[in-house]
Design a protein around this motif. Structure first.
Motif, PDB file in Angstrom:
ATOM      1  N   LEU A 156       2.171  47.824   0.005  1.00  0.00           N
ATOM      2  CA  LEU A 156       2.058  47.385  -1.429  1.00  0.00           C
ATOM      3  C   LEU A 156       1.742  48.621  -2.443  1.00  0.00           C
ATOM      4  O   LEU A 156       0.931  49.432  -2.084  1.00  0.00           O
ATOM      5  CB  LEU A 156       1.368  45.941  -1.428  1.00  0.00           C
ATOM      6  N   SER A 157       1.634  48.319  -3.657  1.00  0.00           N
ATOM      7  CA  SER A 157       1.392  49.221  -4.595  1.00  0.00           C
ATOM      8  C   SER A 157      -0.202  49.142  -4.807  1.00  0.00           C
ATOM      9  O   SER A 157      -0.628  50.249  -5.097  1.00  0.00           O
ATOM     10  CB  SER A 157       1.927  48.534  -6.059  1.00  0.00           C
ATOM     11  N   THR A 158      -0.819  48.083  -4.418  1.00  0.00           N
ATOM     12  CA  THR A 158      -2.328  48.015  -3.907  1.00  0.00           C
ATOM     13  C   THR A 158      -3.026  49.097  -2.989  1.00  0.00           C
ATOM     14  O   THR A 158      -3.984  49.085  -2.862  1.00  0.00           O
ATOM     15  CB  THR A 158      -2.909  46.816  -3.893  1.00  0.00           C
ATOM     16  N   GLY A 159      -1.875  49.422  -2.026  1.00  0.00           N
ATOM     17  CA  GLY A 159      -2.176  50.117  -0.893  1.00  0.00           C
ATOM     18  C   GLY A 159      -2.368  49.298   0.547  1.00  0.00           C
ATOM     19  O   GLY A 159      -2.593  49.779   1.447  1.00  0.00           O
ATOM     20  N   LYS A 160      -2.243  47.880   0.161  1.00  0.00           N
ATOM     21  CA  LYS A 160      -2.518  47.046   1.223  1.00  0.00           C
ATOM     22  C   LYS A 160      -1.367  47.000   2.111  1.00  0.00           C
ATOM     23  O   LYS A 160      -0.169  47.095   1.651  1.00  0.00           O
ATOM     24  CB  LYS A 160      -2.805  45.626   0.771  1.00  0.00           C
ATOM     25  N   LEU A 161      -1.488  47.138   3.555  1.00  0.00           N
ATOM     26  CA  LEU A 161      -0.085  47.021   4.459  1.00  0.00           C
ATOM     27  C   LEU A 161       0.072  45.509   4.841  1.00  0.00           C
ATOM     28  O   LEU A 161      -0.805  44.666   5.349  1.00  0.00           O
ATOM     29  CB  LEU A 161      -0.476  47.842   5.740  1.00  0.00           C
ATOM     30  N   VAL A 162       1.162  45.008   4.508  1.00  0.00           N
ATOM     31  CA  VAL A 162       1.461  43.635   4.776  1.00  0.00           C
ATOM     32  C   VAL A 162       1.575  43.148   6.131  1.00  0.00           C
ATOM     33  O   VAL A 162       0.588  42.137   6.691  1.00  0.00           O
ATOM     34  CB  VAL A 162       2.831  43.124   4.309  1.00  0.00           C
ATOM     35  N   ASP A 180       6.405  33.680   4.866  1.00  0.00           N
ATOM     36  CA  ASP A 180       6.890  32.723   3.730  1.00  0.00           C
ATOM     37  C   ASP A 180       5.754  32.887   2.767  1.00  0.00           C
ATOM     38  O   ASP A 180       4.710  32.210   2.862  1.00  0.00           O
ATOM     39  CB  ASP A 180       7.141  31.436   4.274  1.00  0.00           C
ATOM     40  N   PRO A 181       5.977  33.777   1.666  1.00  0.00           N
ATOM     41  CA  PRO A 181       4.878  34.077   0.724  1.00  0.00           C
ATOM     42  C   PRO A 181       4.460  32.782  -0.196  1.00  0.00           C
ATOM     43  O   PRO A 181       3.443  32.874  -0.703  1.00  0.00           O
ATOM     44  CB  PRO A 181       5.666  35.009  -0.239  1.00  0.00           C
ATOM     45  N   LYS A 220      -2.574  37.269  -6.310  1.00  0.00           N
ATOM     46  CA  LYS A 220      -1.433  36.481  -6.778  1.00  0.00           C
ATOM     47  C   LYS A 220      -0.407  37.721  -7.123  1.00  0.00           C
ATOM     48  O   LYS A 220       0.671  37.265  -6.880  1.00  0.00           O
ATOM     49  CB  LYS A 220      -1.649  35.708  -8.141  1.00  0.00           C
ATOM     50  N   GLU A 221      -1.004  38.890  -7.582  1.00  0.00           N
ATOM     51  CA  GLU A 221      -0.114  39.871  -7.979  1.00  0.00           C
ATOM     52  C   GLU A 221       0.607  40.285  -6.618  1.00  0.00           C
ATOM     53  O   GLU A 221       1.795  40.893  -6.705  1.00  0.00           O
ATOM     54  CB  GLU A 221      -1.050  40.985  -8.581  1.00  0.00           C
ATOM     55  N   GLU A 233       4.680  40.621  -5.935  1.00  0.00           N
ATOM     56  CA  GLU A 233       5.323  41.764  -5.487  1.00  0.00           C
ATOM     57  C   GLU A 233       5.931  41.588  -4.277  1.00  0.00           C
ATOM     58  O   GLU A 233       7.343  41.961  -4.096  1.00  0.00           O
ATOM     59  CB  GLU A 233       3.993  43.024  -5.180  1.00  0.00           C
ATOM     60  N   ILE A 234       5.535  40.986  -3.348  1.00  0.00           N
ATOM     61  CA  ILE A 234       6.178  40.429  -1.948  1.00  0.00           C
ATOM     62  C   ILE A 234       7.370  39.701  -2.400  1.00  0.00           C
ATOM     63  O   ILE A 234       8.666  40.146  -1.722  1.00  0.00           O
ATOM     64  CB  ILE A 234       5.221  39.689  -1.072  1.00  0.00           C
ATOM     65  N   ARG A 235       7.387  38.707  -3.261  1.00  0.00           N
ATOM     66  CA  ARG A 235       8.582  37.912  -3.352  1.00  0.00           C
ATOM     67  C   ARG A 235       9.771  38.620  -4.330  1.00  0.00           C
ATOM     68  O   ARG A 235      10.736  38.459  -3.850  1.00  0.00           O
ATOM     69  CB  ARG A 235       7.958  36.654  -4.330  1.00  0.00           C
ATOM     70  N   GLY A 236       9.392  39.576  -5.222  1.00  0.00           N
ATOM     71  CA  GLY A 236      10.032  40.293  -6.045  1.00  0.00           C
ATOM     72  C   GLY A 236      10.819  41.315  -5.303  1.00  0.00           C
ATOM     73  O   GLY A 236      11.865  41.796  -5.918  1.00  0.00           O
TER      74      GLY A 236
END
Length: 430
Positions: free
Chosen positions: A69-75, A98-99, A110-111, A115-118
């Motif tokens: 993600l843009s925050t650097g977190k790995l899903v 399922d987000p 929340k942000e 991002e995951i949904r979008g």
């Protein structure tokens, strides 16, 4: 935020207006839902062997290929935490996310969920002008007109099944739904099969004139799921001595000549919070659709992040529509409508409730047709004995208790001849 856009108007300024009128267009944001994947009667507990299998699934993933993600977190890393902390089957065991499920609110901000949904968000296809005009002709009949008025209106239509297949499908679906209400069909005890064939039959008939996609009903075994469950059956191994495992059985299977594209699961109860409905919506149907994606990857691996599969889950007289894709990394994301769509049960609700169902069915067909074209649009490759088979997506989790059923002996087979010792013992006892 991922949006399933409606038909009549894609302008965000008119979104609230269309939601508050009986025009019935689906323009809702995919917002957080209260549906949560919990341990139900259908969900099995995982044993030590199963947990090792889950660990191995995530261990195979390389961080450079994960969804960052843009925050650097790995899903995938967050999903791994959930998968290893839960000992009853959960979508995370199959790398399915399922987000809108509440469990992810403690792992993503929340942000981040937005991002995951979008990313590469699914959309409801816009109706063609002729279809839009046809549906609009019913707008004035939402409240003041009776079933007879609607019936006489639809009977004035003369659409040709071959030359105007989509328009003819809508006309026929409306007529059949009117018969359901006229006959008070819903006021009598009905089985799951009754509902699938008579009430929800338009989901399958929507594909009658599709050139390459067919819908087959009646507990169809998914070949894509079967491929995943039998991937260890190799010649010369113990696994081959077992019978081939049957894939997940679904109530309606949508497929082309070489691969599957979607599925439907159905139950007879209107209880959307029942164990069966929750299991089919959150685990069974998404797993079946993920295996469909995996088979698409086998056909065209370079485009796996652009494919989308879809399916329906029916709970009595309610329908939910879900889309499963792999927008990034190894994650299969689930996008679903914010709420179930009801089937019309009265004269007053007929127009307002029935046409969103038709729109959803038609949009699903368009998505499958587009996906089929994307899968088949691939570059030629050179044949080689040394080139490895591409396999990026991990197959859906299969519980270790899923064993092959021993082959049954034929009914007309002869009983083995008695041995001399058994004959002697019989004589002595006599």
């Amino acid at each position: 935020m991922a949006i399933l856009r409606g038909v009549r108007n894609n302008n965000s300024n008119n979104k609230s207006k269309s939601n508050n009128t009986p025009s019935r267009r689906i323009t809702a944001d995919i917002t957080s839902s209260s549906t949560n994947t919990t341990a139900t009667d259908n969900v099995k507990k995982l044993n030590a062997e199963d947990m090792e299998k889950v660990k191995a699934t995530y261990k195979k993933m390389e961080e450079g290929e994960m969804w960052r993600l843009s925050t650097g977190k790995l899903v995938e890393r967050e999903m791994e935490k959930v998968a290893l902390a839960i000992d009853t089957e959960h979508p995370a065991h199959s790398v399915i996310l399922d987000p809108t499920a509440s469990v992810w609110a403690t792992h993503f901000t929340k942000e981040e969920l937005v991002e995951i949904r979008g990313l590469k968000q699914p959309e409801i296809a816009t109706l063609t002008p002729p279809l839009e005009e046809l549906i609009a002709s019913f707008d004035g009949k939402a409240i003041q007109d009776t079933l007879d008025d609607i019936y006489h209106h639809v009977r004035t239509m003369k659409y040709h099944p071959q030359q105007q297949p989509d328009l003819h499908w809508v006309q026929l679906a409306v007529e059949e739904a009117l018969v359901v209400l006229y006959s008070k069909y819903l006021g009598k005890s009905r089985t799951e099969t009754d509902l699938v064939n008579r009430v929800w039959g338009f989901l399958g008939s929507c594909f009658d004139f599709s050139e390459d996609i067919v819908s087959n009903s009646g507990e169809r075994a998914s070949k894509a799921a079967s491929e995943g469950q039998n991937q260890e059956r190799v010649s010369g191994t113990v696994a081959l001595s077992e019978r081939k495992k049957v894939g997940i059985k679904v109530d309606l299977l949508f497929s082309s000549q070489l691969f599957e594209l979607g599925a439907m699961e159905a139950g007879a109860s209107n209880d959307r919070s029942s164990s069966k409905s929750l299991f089919e919506l959150n685990i069974k149907c998404p797993k079946a659709l993920k295996d469909v994606l995996s088979e698409m990857e086998r056909t065209n691996p370079a485009q796996i992040h652009n494919f989308k599969t879809c399916g329906f889950v029916i709970s009595g007289l309610y329908l939910q529509y879900i889309v499963v894709d792999c927008p990034a990394g190894h994650v299969c994301r689930v996008t679903k409508l914010p709420d179930w769509l009801p089937y019309p049960v009265s004269e007053a609700s007929f127009v307002a409730d029935f046409f969103p169902l038709l729109q959803t069915a038609w949009a699903a067909k368009k998505l499958m047709e587009e996906t089929k074209k994307a899968v088949e649009k691939k570059k030629p490759k050179r044949v080689s004995f040394t080139a490895p088979m591409s396999r990026f997506l991990q197959r859906s989790f299969t519980h270790s208790s899923l064993k092959s059923i021993p082959k049954k002996r034929k009914a007309n087979s002869q009983a083995p001849a008695p041995t001399p010792s058994s004959s002697a013992s019989s004589s002595s006892s006599a």
